[in-house]
Design a protein around this motif. Structure first.
Motif, PDB file in Angstrom:
ATOM      1  N   PRO A 152       0.736  -1.377  -0.057  1.00  0.00           N
ATOM      2  CA  PRO A 152      -0.095   0.048   0.051  1.00  0.00           C
ATOM      3  C   PRO A 152       0.955   1.305   0.043  1.00  0.00           C
ATOM      4  O   PRO A 152       0.430   2.180  -0.610  1.00  0.00           O
ATOM      5  CB  PRO A 152      -0.797  -0.137   1.167  1.00  0.00           C
ATOM      6  CG  PRO A 152      -0.834  -1.574   1.383  1.00  0.00           C
ATOM      7  CD  PRO A 152       0.366  -2.251   1.123  1.00  0.00           C
ATOM      8  N   PHE A 153       1.972   1.277   0.537  1.00  0.00           N
ATOM      9  CA  PHE A 153       2.886   2.445   0.570  1.00  0.00           C
ATOM     10  C   PHE A 153       3.207   3.001  -0.976  1.00  0.00           C
ATOM     11  O   PHE A 153       3.426   3.905  -1.054  1.00  0.00           O
ATOM     12  CB  PHE A 153       4.159   2.213   1.550  1.00  0.00           C
ATOM     13  CG  PHE A 153       5.059   3.339   1.657  1.00  0.00           C
ATOM     14  CD1 PHE A 153       4.756   4.373   2.064  1.00  0.00           C
ATOM     15  CD2 PHE A 153       6.263   3.330   1.057  1.00  0.00           C
ATOM     16  CE1 PHE A 153       5.546   5.633   2.622  1.00  0.00           C
ATOM     17  CE2 PHE A 153       7.179   4.472   0.937  1.00  0.00           C
ATOM     18  CZ  PHE A 153       7.034   5.493   2.017  1.00  0.00           C
ATOM     19  N   LEU A 154       3.477   1.937  -1.672  1.00  0.00           N
ATOM     20  CA  LEU A 154       3.895   2.167  -2.953  1.00  0.00           C
ATOM     21  C   LEU A 154       2.749   2.292  -3.899  1.00  0.00           C
ATOM     22  O   LEU A 154       2.858   2.849  -4.941  1.00  0.00           O
ATOM     23  CB  LEU A 154       4.939   1.005  -3.470  1.00  0.00           C
ATOM     24  CG  LEU A 154       6.140   0.952  -2.791  1.00  0.00           C
ATOM     25  CD1 LEU A 154       7.212   0.076  -3.563  1.00  0.00           C
ATOM     26  CD2 LEU A 154       6.658   2.511  -2.716  1.00  0.00           C
ATOM     27  N   PHE A 155       1.598   1.544  -3.975  1.00  0.00           N
ATOM     28  CA  PHE A 155       0.827   1.268  -4.993  1.00  0.00           C
ATOM     29  C   PHE A 155      -0.682   0.766  -4.330  1.00  0.00           C
ATOM     30  O   PHE A 155      -0.610   0.258  -3.342  1.00  0.00           O
ATOM     31  CB  PHE A 155       1.174   0.527  -6.090  1.00  0.00           C
ATOM     32  CG  PHE A 155       1.621  -0.820  -5.841  1.00  0.00           C
ATOM     33  CD1 PHE A 155       0.789  -1.784  -5.618  1.00  0.00           C
ATOM     34  CD2 PHE A 155       2.994  -0.961  -5.641  1.00  0.00           C
ATOM     35  CE1 PHE A 155       1.279  -3.216  -5.356  1.00  0.00           C
ATOM     36  CE2 PHE A 155       3.593  -2.431  -5.623  1.00  0.00           C
ATOM     37  CZ  PHE A 155       2.651  -3.287  -5.267  1.00  0.00           C
ATOM     38  N   ASP A 156      -1.866   1.287  -4.892  1.00  0.00           N
ATOM     39  CA  ASP A 156      -3.085   0.698  -4.593  1.00  0.00           C
ATOM     40  C   ASP A 156      -3.251  -0.820  -5.101  1.00  0.00           C
ATOM     41  O   ASP A 156      -2.712  -1.029  -6.412  1.00  0.00           O
ATOM     42  CB  ASP A 156      -4.198   1.381  -4.894  1.00  0.00           C
ATOM     43  CG  ASP A 156      -3.949   2.854  -4.157  1.00  0.00           C
ATOM     44  OD1 ASP A 156      -3.593   3.323  -3.175  1.00  0.00           O
ATOM     45  OD2 ASP A 156      -4.443   3.909  -5.250  1.00  0.00           O
ATOM     46  N   ARG A 197       2.310   0.870 -12.915  1.00  0.00           N
ATOM     47  CA  ARG A 197       3.046   1.822 -11.827  1.00  0.00           C
ATOM     48  C   ARG A 197       4.647   1.826 -12.095  1.00  0.00           C
ATOM     49  O   ARG A 197       5.405   2.418 -11.434  1.00  0.00           O
ATOM     50  CB  ARG A 197       2.666   0.804 -10.366  1.00  0.00           C
ATOM     51  CG  ARG A 197       3.351   1.412  -9.210  1.00  0.00           C
ATOM     52  CD  ARG A 197       3.235   2.894  -9.175  1.00  0.00           C
ATOM     53  NE  ARG A 197       3.862   3.404  -7.676  1.00  0.00           N
ATOM     54  CZ  ARG A 197       5.184   3.600  -7.604  1.00  0.00           C
ATOM     55  NH1 ARG A 197       5.913   3.973  -8.817  1.00  0.00           N
ATOM     56  NH2 ARG A 197       5.799   4.115  -6.611  1.00  0.00           N
ATOM     57  N   PHE A 198       4.989   0.770 -12.476  1.00  0.00           N
ATOM     58  CA  PHE A 198       6.629   0.444 -12.973  1.00  0.00           C
ATOM     59  C   PHE A 198       6.870   0.909 -14.357  1.00  0.00           C
ATOM     60  O   PHE A 198       6.428  -0.032 -15.143  1.00  0.00           O
ATOM     61  CB  PHE A 198       7.277  -0.962 -12.323  1.00  0.00           C
ATOM     62  CG  PHE A 198       6.996  -1.016 -10.869  1.00  0.00           C
ATOM     63  CD1 PHE A 198       7.773  -0.175  -9.801  1.00  0.00           C
ATOM     64  CD2 PHE A 198       5.875  -1.714 -10.341  1.00  0.00           C
ATOM     65  CE1 PHE A 198       7.478  -0.321  -8.615  1.00  0.00           C
ATOM     66  CE2 PHE A 198       5.499  -1.696  -8.940  1.00  0.00           C
ATOM     67  CZ  PHE A 198       6.456  -1.100  -7.938  1.00  0.00           C
ATOM     68  N   ALA A 216      16.162  -1.327 -24.231  1.00  0.00           N
ATOM     69  CA  ALA A 216      16.140  -1.673 -22.830  1.00  0.00           C
ATOM     70  C   ALA A 216      14.669  -1.918 -22.552  1.00  0.00           C
ATOM     71  O   ALA A 216      13.798  -0.990 -22.847  1.00  0.00           O
ATOM     72  CB  ALA A 216      16.877  -0.835 -21.932  1.00  0.00           C
ATOM     73  N   ILE A 217      14.471  -2.872 -21.774  1.00  0.00           N
ATOM     74  CA  ILE A 217      12.892  -3.316 -21.225  1.00  0.00           C
ATOM     75  C   ILE A 217      13.191  -3.718 -20.041  1.00  0.00           C
ATOM     76  O   ILE A 217      14.150  -4.585 -19.457  1.00  0.00           O
ATOM     77  CB  ILE A 217      12.214  -4.119 -22.216  1.00  0.00           C
ATOM     78  CG1 ILE A 217      10.777  -4.237 -21.919  1.00  0.00           C
ATOM     79  CG2 ILE A 217      12.816  -5.403 -22.217  1.00  0.00           C
ATOM     80  CD1 ILE A 217       9.825  -4.758 -22.809  1.00  0.00           C
ATOM     81  N   GLN A 218      12.327  -3.242 -19.021  1.00  0.00           N
ATOM     82  CA  GLN A 218      12.072  -3.755 -17.516  1.00  0.00           C
ATOM     83  C   GLN A 218      11.309  -4.698 -17.391  1.00  0.00           C
ATOM     84  O   GLN A 218      10.016  -4.628 -17.687  1.00  0.00           O
ATOM     85  CB  GLN A 218      12.064  -2.612 -16.644  1.00  0.00           C
ATOM     86  CG  GLN A 218      12.174  -3.258 -15.266  1.00  0.00           C
ATOM     87  CD  GLN A 218      12.032  -2.077 -14.105  1.00  0.00           C
ATOM     88  OE1 GLN A 218      13.089  -1.389 -14.061  1.00  0.00           O
ATOM     89  NE2 GLN A 218      10.961  -1.839 -13.300  1.00  0.00           N
ATOM     90  N   MET A 219      11.319  -5.973 -16.581  1.00  0.00           N
ATOM     91  CA  MET A 219      10.231  -6.829 -16.142  1.00  0.00           C
ATOM     92  C   MET A 219      10.202  -6.622 -14.790  1.00  0.00           C
ATOM     93  O   MET A 219      11.233  -7.370 -13.983  1.00  0.00           O
ATOM     94  CB  MET A 219      10.442  -8.092 -16.783  1.00  0.00           C
ATOM     95  CG  MET A 219       9.344  -9.367 -16.366  1.00  0.00           C
ATOM     96  SD  MET A 219       7.838  -8.656 -17.075  1.00  0.00           S
ATOM     97  CE  MET A 219       7.891  -9.377 -18.693  1.00  0.00           C
ATOM     98  N   GLU A 220       9.187  -6.536 -14.020  1.00  0.00           N
ATOM     99  CA  GLU A 220       9.107  -6.311 -12.574  1.00  0.00           C
ATOM    100  C   GLU A 220       7.921  -7.723 -12.480  1.00  0.00           C
ATOM    101  O   GLU A 220       6.710  -7.415 -12.976  1.00  0.00           O
ATOM    102  CB  GLU A 220       8.286  -5.175 -12.027  1.00  0.00           C
ATOM    103  CG  GLU A 220       8.324  -4.972 -10.826  1.00  0.00           C
ATOM    104  CD  GLU A 220       9.698  -4.565 -10.050  1.00  0.00           C
ATOM    105  OE1 GLU A 220      10.069  -5.276  -9.093  1.00  0.00           O
ATOM    106  OE2 GLU A 220       9.974  -3.599 -10.188  1.00  0.00           O
ATOM    107  N   LEU A 221       8.060  -8.480 -11.773  1.00  0.00           N
ATOM    108  CA  LEU A 221       7.378  -9.660 -11.725  1.00  0.00           C
ATOM    109  C   LEU A 221       6.795  -9.469 -10.129  1.00  0.00           C
ATOM    110  O   LEU A 221       7.462  -9.149  -9.169  1.00  0.00           O
ATOM    111  CB  LEU A 221       8.379 -11.059 -11.722  1.00  0.00           C
ATOM    112  CG  LEU A 221       8.735 -11.435 -12.969  1.00  0.00           C
ATOM    113  CD1 LEU A 221       9.695 -12.522 -12.805  1.00  0.00           C
ATOM    114  CD2 LEU A 221       7.504 -11.648 -14.061  1.00  0.00           C
ATOM    115  N   ALA A 222       5.536  -9.795 -10.222  1.00  0.00           N
ATOM    116  CA  ALA A 222       4.870  -9.931  -8.720  1.00  0.00           C
ATOM    117  C   ALA A 222       5.582 -11.037  -8.038  1.00  0.00           C
ATOM    118  O   ALA A 222       5.493 -12.448  -8.796  1.00  0.00           O
ATOM    119  CB  ALA A 222       3.350 -10.140  -8.958  1.00  0.00           C
TER     120      ALA A 222
END
Length: 266
Positions: A152-156, A197-198, A216-222
């Motif tokens: 919650p501090f970073l995203f809903d 969000r990212f 360049a591409i970023q992958m943020e995985l849950a």
């Protein structure tokens, strides 16, 4: 402990691993709070998750923990997400906004850490991207990340499983974003988003220069996609991970195959 470990390969793809390291020098570790000493905001097991998925891939891995200094933050200290909660070059809080330090580092110490840790990691990453580009005429940086799915501090709400970041399309050729997002959208049982969000951290934004033949591409995985639980001890779930690795392998293989196409574009 050396700041960075490099495994050089002959593929056009370079994997960045800025947040899987857990080394903290003793004098720094002693100043962290007990909560900080758990190293909870590590990208747990992401190096294992991608290991062996693509022959010849180059990997550049930071060995130090982000509490020492964050290898995916602007070295000037400028926020990646102005107006939103985030953590800085040396994070003073964890992802829940809780203090990490009994004694916070001052500006001089942060600069010393930048020189000792952040700079060598990026010198190695830049060198590998240029080496790969010299071989293939193009290099594709795929920056590997993970994060808890509810913070919650970073995203809903709950984060999608695949979070693709290209700084709103600026860091790579459109076909790269399209192919990766298409694979993720078609992965049964998983959710995905592009530039949500990212949008890509400093690494993706700094090196992603399509006109210079570096994409360049970023992958943020849950982390729910590959961990037994998103809490200590952040154990790797073999069955979850193997299901996910099928799709990650498709992504990496497709990116390597795309290199000739994007390398020929002006």
């Amino acid at each position: 402990m050396t700041p960075v470990t490099v495994k050089s390969g002959d593929s056009p793809l370079v994997l960045g691993l800025p947040h899987t390291g857990t080394f903290v020098p003793g004098e720094i570790f002693a100043r962290l709070t007990p909560l900080g000493q758990t190293l909870g905001d590590t990208d747990w097991h992401v190096d294992r998750l991608y290991d062996g998925l693509l022959d010849g891939v180059t990997t550049v891995r930071a060995n130090f923990h982000r509490s020492v200094i964050d290898a995916n933050r602007d070295p000037s200290g400028v926020s990646l997400y102005p107006g939103q909660n985030t953590t800085g070059l040396v994070p003073m809080t964890n992802f829940d906004g809780e203090p990490l330090w009994m004694e916070e580092p001052d500006a001089a110490e942060i600069e010393a850490r930048r020189v000792a840790w952040h700079a060598p990691y990026h010198a190695a990453l830049e060198a590998e991207l240029k080496r790969v580009r010299a071989i293939h005429g193009v290099a594709i940086l795929y920056d590997c990340h993970s994060i808890r799915s509810n913070i919650p501090f970073l995203f809903d709400g709950t984060l999608p499983d695949f979070n693709i970041g290209t700084n709103n399309g600026a860091t790579c050729a459109p076909v790269i974003e399209a192919v990766v997002s298409g694979i993720c959208a078609g992965a049964e049982g998983y959710s995905s988003i592009v530039n949500g969000r990212f949008k890509g951290g400093w690494t993706t934004r700094h090196y992603g220069r399509p006109a210079d033949k570096i994409h360049a591409i970023q992958m943020e995985l849950a982390q729910s996609t590959h961990l037994a639980a998103e809490e200590l001890p952040f154990a790797y779930d073999e069955a979850k991970a193997e299901r996910l690795r099928v799709h990650l392998k498709t992504i990496l293989t497709s990116l390597a195959d795309l290199a000739a196409l994007v390398g020929g574009q002006s």
